[in-house]
Design a protein around this motif. Structure first.
Motif, PDB file in Angstrom:
ATOM      1  N   ASP A 154      -1.506   2.858   8.482  1.00 27.98           N
ATOM      2  CA  ASP A 154      -1.895   3.092   9.875  1.00 27.98           C
ATOM      3  C   ASP A 154      -3.255   2.480  10.181  1.00 27.98           C
ATOM      4  OD1 ASP A 154       0.457   4.387  10.249  1.00 27.98           O
ATOM      5  OD2 ASP A 154      -0.388   6.429  10.200  1.00 27.98           O
ATOM      6  N   LEU A 155      -4.163   2.625   9.219  1.00 30.97           N
ATOM      7  CA  LEU A 155      -5.504   2.063   9.417  1.00 30.97           C
ATOM      8  C   LEU A 155      -5.448   0.530   9.464  1.00 30.97           C
ATOM      9  CD1 LEU A 155      -7.587   4.418   7.075  1.00 30.97           C
ATOM     10  CD2 LEU A 155      -7.569   4.429   9.586  1.00 30.97           C
ATOM     11  N   GLU A 211       0.030   4.424   0.674  1.00 29.49           N
ATOM     12  CA  GLU A 211      -0.306   5.522   1.588  1.00 29.49           C
ATOM     13  C   GLU A 211      -0.052   5.141   3.047  1.00 29.49           C
ATOM     14  OE1 GLU A 211      -2.306   8.514   0.877  1.00 29.49           O
ATOM     15  OE2 GLU A 211      -2.751   8.200  -1.259  1.00 29.49           O
ATOM     16  N   LYS A 212       0.677   6.042   3.697  1.00 31.39           N
ATOM     17  CA  LYS A 212       1.005   5.775   5.116  1.00 31.39           C
ATOM     18  C   LYS A 212      -0.274   5.742   5.954  1.00 31.39           C
ATOM     19  CE  LYS A 212       3.832   7.397   8.969  1.00 31.39           C
ATOM     20  NZ  LYS A 212       2.685   7.492   9.902  1.00 31.39           N
ATOM     21  N   ASP A 213      -1.224   6.652   5.648  1.00 27.48           N
ATOM     22  CA  ASP A 213      -2.504   6.695   6.375  1.00 27.48           C
ATOM     23  C   ASP A 213      -3.176   5.329   6.346  1.00 27.48           C
ATOM     24  OD1 ASP A 213      -2.163   9.330   6.895  1.00 27.48           O
ATOM     25  OD2 ASP A 213      -3.680  10.053   5.455  1.00 27.48           O
ATOM     26  N   MET A 214      -3.141   4.717   5.168  1.00 30.69           N
ATOM     27  CA  MET A 214      -3.813   3.428   5.002  1.00 30.69           C
ATOM     28  C   MET A 214      -3.094   2.340   5.800  1.00 30.69           C
ATOM     29  SD  MET A 214      -6.577   2.368   3.611  1.00 30.69           S
ATOM     30  CE  MET A 214      -7.225   0.720   3.824  1.00 30.69           C
ATOM     31  N   GLU A 235       0.871  -1.186   0.000  1.00 26.67           N
ATOM     32  CA  GLU A 235       0.000   0.000   0.000  1.00 26.67           C
ATOM     33  C   GLU A 235       0.902   1.227   0.000  1.00 26.67           C
ATOM     34  OE1 GLU A 235      -3.592   0.784   0.300  1.00 26.67           O
ATOM     35  OE2 GLU A 235      -2.539   2.700   0.036  1.00 26.67           O
ATOM     36  N   SER A 263      -2.980  -1.228  10.510  1.00 24.11           N
ATOM     37  CA  SER A 263      -2.420  -1.601  11.820  1.00 24.11           C
ATOM     38  C   SER A 263      -3.525  -1.674  12.869  1.00 24.11           C
ATOM     39  CB  SER A 263      -1.369  -0.561  12.252  1.00 24.11           C
ATOM     40  OG  SER A 263      -0.310  -0.567  11.339  1.00 24.11           O
ATOM     41  N   ASP A 264      -4.422  -0.669  12.762  1.00 25.15           N
ATOM     42  CA  ASP A 264      -5.535  -0.667  13.729  1.00 25.15           C
ATOM     43  C   ASP A 264      -6.480  -1.835  13.493  1.00 25.15           C
ATOM     44  OD1 ASP A 264      -4.467   1.510  14.850  1.00 25.15           O
ATOM     45  OD2 ASP A 264      -5.975   2.955  14.134  1.00 25.15           O
ATOM     46  N   ILE A 265      -6.706  -2.128  12.210  1.00 25.82           N
ATOM     47  CA  ILE A 265      -7.614  -3.244  11.884  1.00 25.82           C
ATOM     48  C   ILE A 265      -7.100  -4.557  12.489  1.00 25.82           C
ATOM     49  CG2 ILE A 265      -8.380  -4.727   9.951  1.00 25.82           C
ATOM     50  CD1 ILE A 265      -8.726  -2.080   8.327  1.00 25.82           C
TER      51      ILE A 265
END
Lengths: 578, 122
Positions: free
Chosen positions: B16-17, B11-14, B9, B19-21
């Motif tokens: 991060d998401l 995008e870093k934001d994705m 992926e 990781s949360d998932i």
């Protein structure tokens, strides 16, 4: 026939004396015999003696077959037999025989065998003259054939020379034709028996003093019996090569003398009526052949001209075809470009929608996860901060993209009115630098401005030019991790060049593809500013100001320079604007 | 030790998401930012499943996928979930290469992703 009638009259008056018959026989012009029994000669006239040379004692009571050439004997014998079988007064068919004269010559004669009450009367007619006429007829027929079949008039002349040579003696034949303008002559087909001639084929000489002039003046054939008298200019010339006598016969076409057929002989007094008569017979056909040949030459010229025109047209057509093929190729290329544009459009829609959908997806997923956290009561400050950041940054990204798309579509709509106000670059650069200084410092970048004093003023839309500089500087900051960014300006001839140089990631695409960076929605992923629209906006604005924009980079990791040049006003215009 | 998931992926934001998932699950997460990096990580971590975005820098996701499936080693058998905001319609040809390919269109829920992964790893 008259002779036969007379003979019958004599016989019907029952004249019996041979003397009377003898007198009658002697009165005719032809040799006549009287056979009284079989082939035996009873009597004959004096013409027999004159023509064949035989006396009475040579032939009387001899067989007539004695004077007939051997090969004709069987035919004559048979004919005599048949004639004896006929009734008196009957005339048998005429046929040719060869008579052997007393001095041993062969003489071709026509032979009539007339059956009379006195027996058979063989009547000979000297056929030499007939033969001559036949030969002439044959000659003319041959010449006509040649004239009809030969395409080259020279062949006609040569064939005529050969045919004429069979009938009459001459050493030189030429055709002299009047040149247009009528004061010169061209000689054609100077055929000689001796090779060299003073008046050669294709030669041109004055009409004056020529035999043709004499012919034209008199309107009739002209004979020179002795060239040694040198009455004509051409006589002198031909005399030198041994021609002693000459004859020229006019070639008349449509009532005009167009030239002459000339014969020359190495003997004096060679030409007379005999030759003139022969020439008379071939002259009309020869004239027609000459005129035909002239026509043929003209047709050939026309043909050549036509071929030239056709060839020219063909060449033009070929050129047109090549041009058409080129146009087709261009069209094919344009089509190919269109297809690729079409594909590009699909890709753009795909990429743009992706770029717009992605932040939305991120926001949505971040919100869902955040809501879960809240629901589970596991909400930490740290996570909350993270979701808030993700959501905010993606909303900003969306805003920027949407704004960019709207901005570009307004600029490209053709409805946008650029202002024309005097711009002082230094002022404008300082304004942008102030806005972005914090951002650069935040990344630890050095921001340098090198704008010389007293830059020329230029006219344009201050707001839009500001956007260009802002975009370029913003990009430079975005793609530079360390080092510096330099904004500089330089006055060039007629142009003001503004550069934004960085020590950043550089450009990964080949140099010849740099222009693509300025195309709408073009994305070089490593330096994508969202949907790839910022540089397209810059280019649209710079273009609208009559300027140009370009990128320079030595490759990935080697920094980038974006430069744009705008035409500035000269001092007179500055005053006007000012 | 749980199974490894390779997430490709850009995008870093994705990331991060993701990781949360996967927070609280047994899975090990390995991040790759483009196809090129994904190949390196592939050999390092030998993942049980790959989550793949399409729009990537350098080697895009579809190219990575086709290359992976053409390999003659064990990597070609690794199940792939394509997670992209692109519509799956544009990439239906990838399904011809691997009929078991799962296409998740962003945004998707945590439950949906975990369910798909479980189904693949069963």
């Amino acid at each position: 026939m008259r002779f036969l009638q007379t003979l019958r009259n004599i016989l019907s008056s029952r004249l019996t004396g041979f003397d009377e018959i003898q007198n009658f026989l002697d009165a005719t012009n032809d040799p006549i015999f009287v056979l009284h029994r079989g082939e035996l000669i009873k009597n004959f006239n004096r013409q027999v003696t004159e023509l064949f040379g035989y006396d009475k004692h040579d032939l009387v009571e001899s067989s007539i077959l004695k004077i007939i050439k051997l090969e004709y004997v069987p035919h004559v014998r048979k004919a005599i037999e048949e004639a004896w079988g006929c009734k008196p007064g009957c005339k048998c068919p005429t046929f040719d025989v060869s008579v052997i004269t007393k001095d041993g010559r062969d003489l071709i004669c026509e032979l009539d065998l007339n059956r009379t009450e006195y027996g058979i009367q063989p009547h000979f007619r000297d056929a030499t003259e007939h033969r001559k006429r036949d030969a002439e007829r044959e000659l003319i027929s041959n010449i006509n054939k040649i004239i009809a079949s030969a395409l080259d008039i020279r062949d006609v002349y040569k064939a005529i020379a050969v045919e004429l040579g069979k009938r009459i003696n001459f050493d030189r034949m030429s055709i002299a034709l009047l040149q247009p303008g009528n004061n010169a002559i061209t000689t054609y087909a100077a055929v000689t028996s001796y090779g060299f001639t003073e008046l050669p084929e294709g030669g041109s000489y004055p009409l004056e003093g020529s035999i043709l002039e004499k012919v034209i003046k008199s309107g009739s054939p002209f004979i020179v019996n002795d060239t040694s008298q040198q009455k004509l200019t051409t006589d002198r010339k031909l005399f030198k090569e041994g021609i002693m006598s000459r004859v020229a016969y006019p070639l008349i076409y449509k009532g005009q003398i167009i030239g002459t057929i000339n014969l020359g002989s190495r003997r004096v007094n060679e030409f007379g009526n005999n030759q003139v008569n022969l020439l008379q017979q071939i002259a009309p056909q020869l004239t027609i052949a000459i005129e035909n040949s002239k026509l043929f030459c003209k047709i050939k010229e026309w043909n050549t001209e036509l071929e030239r025109i056709v060839e020219e047209r063909t060449r033009a057509l070929n050129a047109a075809n090549i041009e058409m093929a080129k146009k087709n190729m261009e069209l094919e290329r344009a089509n190919e470009e269109l297809r690729s544009l079409d594909k590009m459009k699909d890709n753009i829609i795909r990429d743009v929608s992706h770029e717009l959908k992605t932040p939305v997806a991120h926001i949505e997923m971040a919100m869902a996860l955040w809501a879960e956290e809240v629901k589970k009561d596991k909400n930490s400050r740290e996570k909350e901060e993270k979701y808030r950041r993700i959501i905010t940054s993606n909303i900003r990204k969306l805003q920027k993209d949407i704004k960019g798309i709207l901005h570009l579509s307004i600029l490209e709509s053709g409805q946008f009115q650029y202002k024309k106000e005097p711009i002082h670059l230094e002022e404008l650069v300082n304004q942008v630098v102030m806005e972005l200084l914090l951002l650069a410092e935040h990344k630890g970048l050095i921001l340098l401005t090198r704008i010389p004093d007293h830059l020329p003023t230029f006219k344009g839309d201050r707001e839009e030019i500001t956007k260009v500089i802002y975009n370029l500087l913003d990009n430079a900051i975005k793609y530079t991790e360390k080092g510096r960014i330099t904004i500089s300006a330089e006055t060039k001839e007629k142009e003001l060049e503004i550069s934004i140089e960085d020590t950043g990631i550089g450009i990964g695409v080949p140099k010849d593809k740099f222009y693509k960076l300025f195309e709408r929605f073009y994305q070089e992923k490593t330096r994508s500013d969202g949907i790839g629209i910022g540089l397209a906006i810059c280019k649209t604005i710079v273009d609208a100001h009559g300027g140009r924009i370009w990128a320079e980079s030595d490759g990935k990791g080697k920094g980038t320079a974006f430069r744009f040049a705008l035409p500035y006003l000269n001092s007179a215009q500055n005053e006007q604007v000012g | 030790m749980g199974k490894t998931i390779l997430i490709v992926e850009d995008e870093k934001d994705m990331h991060d998401l993701y990781s949360d998932i996967f927070e609280g699950t047994d899975y090990n997460i390995v991040r790759a930012y483009d196809g090129d990096e994904a190949f390196e990580k592939l050999q390092e971590c030998k993942p049980s499943i790959i989550i793949l975005d399409i729009i990537l820098d350098l080697v895009p996701g579809d190219t990575f996928f086709m290359y992976l499936k053409s390999m003659s080693n064990e990597y070609s058998g690794i199940p792939v979930i394509i997670a992209s905001s692109l519509s799956s319609h544009s990439y239906r040809n990838l399904k011809e290469i691997d009929p078991h390919l799962v296409f998740l269109e962003k945004p998707f829920t945590r439950e949906r992703l975990l369910k798909e992964i479980e189904a693949k790893l069963m």
